[in-house]
Design a protein around this motif. Structure first.
Motif, PDB file in Angstrom:
ATOM      1  N   UNK A 295       5.341  22.722  60.815  1.00  0.00           N
ATOM      2  CA  UNK A 295       6.314  22.144  61.735  1.00  0.00           C
ATOM      3  C   UNK A 295       5.880  20.754  62.171  1.00  0.00           C
ATOM      4  N   UNK A 296       4.619  20.610  62.556  1.00  0.00           N
ATOM      5  CA  UNK A 296       4.120  19.318  63.009  1.00  0.00           C
ATOM      6  C   UNK A 296       4.186  18.275  61.889  1.00  0.00           C
ATOM      7  N   UNK A 297       3.804  18.681  60.690  1.00  0.00           N
ATOM      8  CA  UNK A 297       3.867  17.748  59.558  1.00  0.00           C
ATOM      9  C   UNK A 297       5.302  17.332  59.273  1.00  0.00           C
ATOM     10  N   UNK A 298       6.222  18.286  59.397  1.00  0.00           N
ATOM     11  CA  UNK A 298       7.630  17.985  59.165  1.00  0.00           C
ATOM     12  C   UNK A 298       8.178  17.031  60.210  1.00  0.00           C
ATOM     13  N   UNK A 299       7.816  17.238  61.484  1.00  0.00           N
ATOM     14  CA  UNK A 299       8.321  16.367  62.539  1.00  0.00           C
ATOM     15  C   UNK A 299       7.733  14.966  62.407  1.00  0.00           C
ATOM     16  N   UNK A 300       6.469  14.872  62.032  1.00  0.00           N
ATOM     17  CA  UNK A 300       5.884  13.553  61.819  1.00  0.00           C
ATOM     18  C   UNK A 300       6.645  12.789  60.734  1.00  0.00           C
ATOM     19  N   UNK A 301       6.917  13.460  59.624  1.00  0.00           N
ATOM     20  CA  UNK A 301       7.669  12.823  58.534  1.00  0.00           C
ATOM     21  C   UNK A 301       9.071  12.445  58.988  1.00  0.00           C
ATOM     22  N   UNK A 302       9.702  13.338  59.751  1.00  0.00           N
ATOM     23  CA  UNK A 302      11.042  13.078  60.275  1.00  0.00           C
ATOM     24  C   UNK A 302      11.044  11.850  61.183  1.00  0.00           C
ATOM     25  N   UNK A 303      10.047  11.744  62.055  1.00  0.00           N
ATOM     26  CA  UNK A 303       9.984  10.613  62.981  1.00  0.00           C
ATOM     27  C   UNK A 303       9.894   9.299  62.220  1.00  0.00           C
ATOM     28  N   UNK A 304       9.055   9.260  61.202  1.00  0.00           N
ATOM     29  CA  UNK A 304       8.923   8.031  60.417  1.00  0.00           C
ATOM     30  C   UNK A 304      10.221   7.717  59.675  1.00  0.00           C
ATOM     31  N   UNK A 305      10.896   8.753  59.181  1.00  0.00           N
ATOM     32  CA  UNK A 305      12.157   8.548  58.473  1.00  0.00           C
ATOM     33  C   UNK A 305      13.232   8.000  59.402  1.00  0.00           C
ATOM     34  N   UNK A 306      13.342   8.560  60.596  1.00  0.00           N
ATOM     35  CA  UNK A 306      14.368   8.111  61.539  1.00  0.00           C
ATOM     36  C   UNK A 306      14.080   6.686  62.007  1.00  0.00           C
ATOM     37  N   UNK A 307      12.844   6.379  62.320  1.00  0.00           N
ATOM     38  CA  UNK A 307      12.503   5.015  62.730  1.00  0.00           C
ATOM     39  C   UNK A 307      12.908   4.009  61.658  1.00  0.00           C
ATOM     40  N   UNK A 308      12.594   4.308  60.406  1.00  0.00           N
ATOM     41  CA  UNK A 308      12.908   3.397  59.311  1.00  0.00           C
ATOM     42  C   UNK A 308      14.408   3.309  59.070  1.00  0.00           C
ATOM     43  N   UNK A 309      15.077   4.456  59.067  1.00  0.00           N
ATOM     44  CA  UNK A 309      16.493   4.499  58.705  1.00  0.00           C
ATOM     45  C   UNK A 309      17.372   3.873  59.778  1.00  0.00           C
ATOM     46  N   UNK A 310      17.102   4.183  61.046  1.00  0.00           N
ATOM     47  CA  UNK A 310      17.901   3.600  62.122  1.00  0.00           C
ATOM     48  C   UNK A 310      17.708   2.086  62.137  1.00  0.00           C
ATOM     49  N   UNK A 311      16.490   1.631  61.877  1.00  0.00           N
ATOM     50  CA  UNK A 311      16.251   0.195  61.807  1.00  0.00           C
ATOM     51  C   UNK A 311      17.012  -0.471  60.674  1.00  0.00           C
ATOM     52  N   UNK A 312      17.054   0.192  59.522  1.00  0.00           N
ATOM     53  CA  UNK A 312      17.818  -0.344  58.393  1.00  0.00           C
ATOM     54  C   UNK A 312      19.301  -0.412  58.714  1.00  0.00           C
ATOM     55  N   UNK A 313      19.788   0.592  59.407  1.00  0.00           N
ATOM     56  CA  UNK A 313      21.221   0.667  59.676  1.00  0.00           C
ATOM     57  C   UNK A 313      21.670  -0.304  60.770  1.00  0.00           C
TER      58      UNK A 313
END
Length: 369
Positions: A295-313
């Motif tokens: 769960x922790x590994x998944x949330x860490x990956x999710x956080x990095x994905x959202x930070x990058x994706x929202x910034x791109x958008x």
């Protein structure tokens, strides 16, 4: 979800109280700046709710009249995580302090501590300082690093190694002479306001609690680790809402695509939180280490994905013109470094291999539906 997706009455009360504080600070709840005063007002308010927030693995939720509510059955861990996620959606410094406070109270509950737990608490468990804590005849001397909230906590729950190398826990009243707090090493931009310090103790009265090695050996260690992941998730989900708003205000296909990408990832992780919280409440004597590490590994990956994706958008605008977004996006990459990266993945691999060896037959697939 049989009602688990409905927010608890406790969470609604906390939300209302915090929103009233923000309004009283003459700010809009849609766009606000966390000042030091507002941050501490919110923290002090949250501490008043401490006894109402369930401990992890505490089982069935009850209604205010003491009767079990069917839609809250076995939901106490989820309620706790909902509160932590909501606080994190506002400010990760507050979340850091409050999560540590709640963790301390839960640890004390687990080890049977029967004295007052009033005030603000913190867990300080980092080890490895060249002058480690020494405990003799009811007093401690030595140095503890990575102590968040050092100037504001009333009591610290700390680890130290005894003469046999075993981990022990002590409770320290921070309103004593012989305590020196040094913030000079804390050069962080993200999580800057957490008052994280190196604390030196010189013949300071302390009280041993619990058995040797109880801090790491208890099943609640991993239940608490999942609570930290709930903080990461709450901030991540809050950042993602800015993409929803951006798309609604000025829709285009690219924003819709990015929104679809992170909405899928967030929803999957949300469901996993529901699943893990249910396991913790219904199988309270198990640490669930493997699934919590996952769960922790998944949330860490999710956080990095959202930070990058929202910034791109959305581009640079929210990073530069929105105080709430900018603060969360600076704090979150630092906070998720409480994860241990490759080491965590290594342990997940080892535990997965052990689980496979415990399967009934060699042909059994541990990931098969």
């Amino acid at each position: 979800m049989s009602g688990l997706d409905t927010k608890s009455a406790l969470l609604k009360n906390i939300q209302t109280a915090i929103e009233n504080l923000i309004i009283a600070d003459q700010q809009s709840t849609n766009a606000f700046v966390i000042t030091d005063k507002l941050r501490h007002d919110i923290l002090n308010l949250l501490v008043t709710y401490s006894e109402q927030i369930p401990h992890p693995a505490s089982g069935t939720g009850n209604s205010d009249d003491g009767h079990e509510k069917e839609d809250k059955k076995n939901a106490n861990t989820l309620i706790r995580w909902q509160v932590l996620a909501y606080v994190s959606s506002i400010d990760l410094t507050i979340a850091k302090w409050f999560e540590s406070h709640l963790d301390a109270l839960s640890i004390l509950h687990e080890v049977g501590y029967d004295k007052s737990t009033q005030g603000l608490w913190a867990v300080w468990a980092a080890e490895g300082h060249p002058q480690p804590i020494q405990y003799q005849q009811g007093k401690i001397s030595g140095t503890k690093a990575w102590c968040s909230g050092a100037h504001i906590v009333d009591h610290a729950l700390m680890t130290y190694r005894d003469g046999s190398g075993q981990s022990q826990l002590v409770v320290v009243d921070m309103a004593q002479d012989g305590i020196e707090i040094d913030n000079s090493e804390w050069q962080a931009v993200g999580m800057q306001g957490t008052d994280t310090a190196t604390v030196e103790f010189d013949e300071v009265i302390a009280c041993n609690v619990g058995a040797a090695n109880v801090y790491l050996d208890r099943v609640g260690f991993w239940h608490g680790a999942a609570g930290v992941a709930a903080c990461w998730y709450g901030a991540t989900a809050s950042l993602a809402t800015y993409l929803i708003k951006g798309y609604q205000q000025k829709p285009n296909d690219y924003k819709a695509m990015y929104l679809g990408q992170i909405s899928t990832a967030l929803s999957v992780t949300q469901q996993y939180f529901y699943h893990v919280s249910d396991l913790i409440d219904t199988q309270a004597n198990s640490s669930h280490e493997l699934i919590i590490r996952q769960l922790r590994a998944n949330v860490e990956q999710l956080a990095r994905e959202v930070l990058e994706t929202v910034g791109q958008a959305l581009g640079a605008a929210p990073f530069c013109r929105n105080a709430h977004f900018a603060k969360l996006s600076a704090d979150l990459p630092v906070f998720i470094r409480q994860s241990h990266g490759a080491f965590d993945l290594q342990k997940i691999g080892e535990l997965s291999s052990i689980l496979a060896n415990e399967s009934i037959t060699l042909q059994e697939n541990i990931w098969q539906l």
